[in-house]
Scaffold this motif. Structure first.
Motif, short mmCIF file in Angstrom:
data_model
loop_
_atom_site.label_atom_id
_atom_site.label_comp_id
_atom_site.label_asym_id
_atom_site.label_seq_id
_atom_site.Cartn_x
_atom_site.Cartn_y
_atom_site.Cartn_z
N VAL A 95 -26.77 -17.98 28.19
CA VAL A 95 -27.30 -18.92 27.21
C VAL A 95 -26.16 -19.52 26.38
N VAL A 96 -25.15 -18.74 26.05
CA VAL A 96 -23.98 -19.28 25.36
C VAL A 96 -23.36 -20.37 26.22
N SER A 97 -23.18 -20.09 27.50
CA SER A 97 -22.61 -21.07 28.42
C SER A 97 -23.49 -22.31 28.52
N PHE A 98 -24.81 -22.11 28.59
CA PHE A 98 -25.74 -23.24 28.65
C PHE A 98 -25.54 -24.17 27.45
N HIS A 99 -25.51 -23.60 26.25
CA HIS A 99 -25.37 -24.43 25.05
C HIS A 99 -24.02 -25.14 25.01
N ARG A 100 -22.98 -24.47 25.45
CA ARG A 100 -21.66 -25.14 25.52
C ARG A 100 -21.71 -26.33 26.48
N LYS A 101 -22.30 -26.12 27.66
CA LYS A 101 -22.38 -27.19 28.66
C LYS A 101 -23.28 -28.33 28.21
N SER A 102 -24.27 -28.02 27.37
CA SER A 102 -25.19 -29.07 26.91
C SER A 102 -24.52 -30.01 25.91
N GLY A 103 -23.38 -29.59 25.37
CA GLY A 103 -22.70 -30.39 24.37
C GLY A 103 -23.01 -29.96 22.95
N ALA A 104 -23.86 -28.93 22.80
CA ALA A 104 -24.17 -28.43 21.46
C ALA A 104 -22.88 -28.07 20.73
N LEU A 105 -22.86 -28.32 19.44
CA LEU A 105 -21.67 -28.08 18.64
C LEU A 105 -21.60 -26.63 18.22
N LEU A 106 -20.46 -26.00 18.45
CA LEU A 106 -20.23 -24.64 18.00
C LEU A 106 -19.97 -24.69 16.50
N CYS A 107 -20.80 -24.03 15.72
CA CYS A 107 -20.66 -24.06 14.26
C CYS A 107 -19.81 -22.91 13.75
N ARG A 108 -20.11 -21.72 14.26
CA ARG A 108 -19.37 -20.54 13.83
C ARG A 108 -19.77 -19.36 14.71
N GLU A 109 -19.07 -18.26 14.52
CA GLU A 109 -19.38 -17.01 15.22
C GLU A 109 -19.25 -15.88 14.22
N ASP A 110 -19.96 -14.81 14.49
CA ASP A 110 -19.73 -13.56 13.76
C ASP A 110 -19.61 -12.45 14.81
N ASP A 111 -19.70 -11.21 14.40
CA ASP A 111 -19.53 -10.11 15.35
C ASP A 111 -20.63 -10.06 16.41
N VAL A 112 -21.81 -10.60 16.10
CA VAL A 112 -22.97 -10.47 16.98
C VAL A 112 -23.37 -11.79 17.64
N ASN A 113 -23.32 -12.89 16.89
CA ASN A 113 -23.89 -14.17 17.34
C ASN A 113 -22.88 -15.30 17.42
N VAL A 114 -23.26 -16.30 18.22
CA VAL A 114 -22.60 -17.59 18.25
C VAL A 114 -23.65 -18.59 17.74
N TYR A 115 -23.24 -19.47 16.82
CA TYR A 115 -24.17 -20.41 16.19
C TYR A 115 -23.84 -21.83 16.64
N PHE A 116 -24.89 -22.51 17.13
CA PHE A 116 -24.75 -23.87 17.64
C PHE A 116 -25.67 -24.81 16.88
N THR A 117 -25.31 -26.10 16.92
CA THR A 117 -26.19 -27.17 16.45
C THR A 117 -26.23 -28.25 17.52
N MET A 118 -27.43 -28.78 17.74
CA MET A 118 -27.60 -29.90 18.64
C MET A 118 -28.26 -31.03 17.85
N THR A 119 -27.58 -32.16 17.78
CA THR A 119 -28.15 -33.32 17.09
C THR A 119 -29.03 -34.10 18.07
N ARG A 120 -29.79 -35.02 17.55
CA ARG A 120 -30.62 -35.87 18.40
C ARG A 120 -29.74 -36.64 19.39
#
Length: 181
Positions: A137-162
């Motif tokens: 799912v991380v790879s999917f969001h990266r390939k979709s063009g979603a913007l990586l906002c930040r990461e912590d020890d557990v999660n990767v946070y993305f944003t997808m604009t319209r």
């Protein structure tokens, strides 16, 4: 409100009667390793769904059953929730697609959910938090063009604009176009 319908899949709002189906997905180790832990029983899931239906009626979140349009066979779930700033951003999660899926079921179902959030509900963006060890799912969001906002020890946070969604979904427009019989 128009329910999402794609080439092979459709989404419908979850009902209290879907509790057993959802519970089985949520407790299945092959699907739940990257989701929040579910405690309790299918009766607890039923009660959660009763409370969810109240939130749905207020337009606070939408929990969908993903199903094959051809035979109405349920394949999974996906949810829009955590609405921020009026119609600024929505969260997407509880995304499970069972083994009976086709090659493109995961992609088609998430495209339908994004499209619902942007087109039907009028949101400007979508935010996602994905467990780091959920590499697909991380790879999917990266390939979709979603913007990586930040990461912590557990999660990767993305944003997808319209705009990002429109660019991404244009490559897969046939999946968002229902087949007319």
């Amino acid at each position: 409100m128009k329910m999402p319908k794609g080439k092979t899949l459709s989404l419908r709002l979850a009902e209290v009667g879907d509790a057993e189906f959802i519970y089985r997905l949520r407790v299945d180790p092959s699907y739940n390793q990257h989701l929040s832990v579910v405690d309790g029983t299918s009766d607890d899931q039923r009660e959660w769904l009763r409370k969810y239906k109240e939130r749905e009626s207020r337009g606070e979140e939408y929990y969908f059953i993903i199903f094959r349009t051809s035979d109405q066979f349920p394949l999974g779930t996906i949810r829009l929730y955590d609405f921020v700033g009026g119609r600024k951003s929505f969260g997407i999660g509880s995304w499970i697609v069972a083994d009976q899926k086709s090659r493109f079921s995961a992609l088609e179902s998430v495209l339908l959910a994004y499209d619902f959030g942007f087109s039907e509900l009028g949101f400007e963006a979508c935010h996602m938090d994905v467990r780091k060890d959920n590499e697909k799912v991380v790879s999917f969001h990266r390939k979709s063009g979603a913007l990586l906002c930040r990461e912590d020890d557990v999660n990767v946070y993305f944003t997808m604009t319209r705009e990002i969604f429109d660019n991404f979904s244009n490559r897969f427009r046939p999946l968002l176009t229902p087949v007319v019989a």
